[in-house]
Motif scaffolding. Structure first.
Motif, PDB file in Angstrom:
ATOM      1  N   GLY A  24      40.659   8.170 -50.852  1.00 42.44           N
ATOM      2  CA  GLY A  24      39.719   7.129 -50.560  1.00 42.44           C
ATOM      3  C   GLY A  24      38.380   8.057 -50.017  1.00 42.44           C
ATOM      4  N   LEU A  25      38.638   8.741 -48.974  1.00 39.94           N
ATOM      5  CA  LEU A  25      37.597   9.569 -48.281  1.00 39.94           C
ATOM      6  C   LEU A  25      37.100  10.347 -49.381  1.00 39.94           C
ATOM      7  N   THR A  26      37.701  10.815 -50.209  1.00 40.13           N
ATOM      8  CA  THR A  26      37.110  11.832 -51.170  1.00 40.13           C
ATOM      9  C   THR A  26      36.256  11.389 -52.204  1.00 40.13           C
ATOM     10  N   LEU A  27      36.586  10.244 -52.767  1.00 44.76           N
ATOM     11  CA  LEU A  27      35.630   9.506 -53.739  1.00 44.76           C
ATOM     12  C   LEU A  27      34.988   8.009 -53.248  1.00 44.76           C
ATOM     13  N   GLY A  28      35.438   7.471 -52.382  1.00 46.34           N
ATOM     14  CA  GLY A  28      35.097   6.345 -51.811  1.00 46.34           C
ATOM     15  C   GLY A  28      33.586   6.329 -51.054  1.00 46.34           C
ATOM     16  N   PRO A  29      33.254   5.041 -50.320  1.00 46.44           N
ATOM     17  CA  PRO A  29      31.921   4.956 -49.630  1.00 46.44           C
ATOM     18  C   PRO A  29      31.773   5.789 -48.778  1.00 46.44           C
ATOM     19  N   THR A  30      32.657   6.331 -48.008  1.00 45.02           N
ATOM     20  CA  THR A  30      32.354   7.336 -46.870  1.00 45.02           C
ATOM     21  C   THR A  30      32.149   8.627 -47.331  1.00 45.02           C
ATOM     22  N   ARG A  31      32.563   8.952 -48.610  1.00 48.10           N
ATOM     23  CA  ARG A  31      32.125  10.231 -49.392  1.00 48.10           C
ATOM     24  C   ARG A  31      30.779  10.213 -49.764  1.00 48.10           C
ATOM     25  N   TRP A  32      30.266   9.124 -50.305  1.00 51.31           N
ATOM     26  CA  TRP A  32      29.016   8.843 -50.852  1.00 51.31           C
ATOM     27  C   TRP A  32      27.888   9.010 -49.733  1.00 51.31           C
ATOM     28  N   ALA A  33      28.214   8.411 -48.690  1.00 55.30           N
ATOM     29  CA  ALA A  33      27.653   8.383 -47.546  1.00 55.30           C
ATOM     30  C   ALA A  33      27.334   9.635 -46.879  1.00 55.30           C
ATOM     31  N   TYR A  34      28.343  10.304 -46.712  1.00 56.59           N
ATOM     32  CA  TYR A  34      28.230  11.711 -46.076  1.00 56.59           C
ATOM     33  C   TYR A  34      27.520  12.572 -47.221  1.00 56.59           C
ATOM     34  N   THR A  35      27.591  12.500 -48.406  1.00 63.78           N
ATOM     35  CA  THR A  35      26.864  13.152 -49.403  1.00 63.78           C
ATOM     36  C   THR A  35      25.362  12.998 -49.392  1.00 63.78           C
ATOM     37  N   GLY A  36      24.953  11.493 -48.864  1.00 64.07           N
ATOM     38  CA  GLY A  36      23.568  11.317 -48.582  1.00 64.07           C
ATOM     39  C   GLY A  36      22.926  11.745 -47.431  1.00 64.07           C
ATOM     40  N   ILE A  37      23.995  12.027 -46.559  1.00 67.42           N
ATOM     41  CA  ILE A  37      23.466  12.692 -45.082  1.00 67.42           C
ATOM     42  C   ILE A  37      23.248  14.286 -45.595  1.00 67.42           C
ATOM     43  N   ALA A  38      24.082  14.738 -46.361  1.00 67.99           N
ATOM     44  CA  ALA A  38      23.880  16.379 -46.506  1.00 67.99           C
ATOM     45  C   ALA A  38      22.896  16.286 -47.380  1.00 67.99           C
ATOM     46  N   ALA A  39      22.384  15.573 -48.285  1.00 68.32           N
ATOM     47  CA  ALA A  39      21.404  15.720 -48.982  1.00 68.32           C
ATOM     48  C   ALA A  39      20.144  15.647 -48.261  1.00 68.32           C
TER      49      ALA A  39
END
Length: 286
Positions: A205-220
């Motif tokens: 869930g952490l790998t594919l879920g909302p948390t991952r997408w939120a972090y990806t946005g921060i990294a971007a």
């Protein structure tokens, strides 16, 4: 209670700046920037276990920065001494020349210091933190104390925004995206989830879920906040429109963090070491 307010104190730009949670984004930006120095990223890749324990390494780095900013003078000096002793034992191989080098070379220490300080400051300003030009240069000057703790000659460290820009211009020919740099940037963008973080379903869930997408946005956002020349080294574009989008994203993230943290009890949103520093400052004024 000790009334030592540490290296900086309540009247410093440093304390004013580091109370803002958006500096976590600045820390991530600095790591992307540091990965563009072939020797610096080789030193990390060949000596660090960040892939096996990324969150532990992040925690240790955050604790060190917090101690230097908010700790007593003795605490800051002790933390720096531990790091310097550890670095003194480490060596790495230059991926381009095969040369074996010490990872505490002055040039490498200076690069890490400048990119970290500049990233904290630039990220905060672009996210909407208000500082005067004098405060901006004041922050660079105050951070000479942190540089000196790590054994860097303060006379060789930029002390103003203009000097920092000149430093980047001079070091740019030495920068390049190496294999280790690519791997580090990819890991920063898509970090692994430790095996001991709950069940396989939870980790997925952490790998594919909302948390991952939120972090990806921060990294971007952290990547987009890089200087145009750094984005070009990563194969991206240096267009002004990217800067505008990054600024909007950083401001939105800062607003979100401020809104969420306002609902959290003070004991959870203010680190104990900062709370202790504020108490010492209050005692010193009494």
């Amino acid at each position: 209670m000790s009334e030592d307010v540490g290296l900086f104190g309540p009247s410093s730009v440093t304390w004013k700046l580091h109370q803002d949670p958006i500096l976590m984004l600045g820390g991530l930006r600095s790591l992307y920037l540091q990965a563009l120095h072939p020797r610096a990223v080789a030193a990390v890749a060949q000596n660090s276990h960040y892939r096996a324990d990324p969150w532990g390494r992040l925690s240790r780095t955050s604790n060190y920065v917090g101690t230097v900013i908010w700790g007593t003078t003795a605490e800051a000096e002790a933390a720096a001494l531990r790091v310097r002793r550890m670095h003194a034992r480490m060596r790495a191989t230059d991926p381009r020349t095969g040369e074996l080098f010490r990872i505490d070379e002055p040039d490498l220490l200076r690069w890490v210091h400048v990119t970290e300080v500049e990233s904290f400051l630039t990220t905060a300003l672009r996210a909407g933190v208000r500082l005067t030009p004098a405060e901006v240069d004041g922050y660079y000057t105050e951070q000479l104390k942190a540089a000196e703790l790590m054994g860097i000659d303060p006379a060789t460290v930029p002390t103003t925004a203009d000097e920092t820009a000149d430093y980047y211009a001079k070091i740019l020919p030495d920068l390049a995206l190496t294999k280790a740099g690519v791997e580090t940037a990819m890991f920063l963008t898509v970090p692994s989830v430790p095996e001991n973080w709950g069940s396989r379903a939870f980790r997925l869930g952490l790998t594919l879920g909302p948390t991952r997408w939120a972090y990806t946005g921060i990294a971007a956002t952290a990547l987009a906040l890089l200087p145009p020349w750094a984005r070009r080294l990563y194969g991206g574009l240096g267009w002004p429109t990217t800067d505008l989008t990054a600024d909007l994203s950083a401001r939105s993230l800062r607003f979100l963090l401020s809104t969420v943290l306002a609902t959290v009890p003070r004991s959870l949103r203010v680190a104990p070491i900062r709370e202790a520093a504020l108490a010492r400052a209050a005692a010193a004024r009494a």
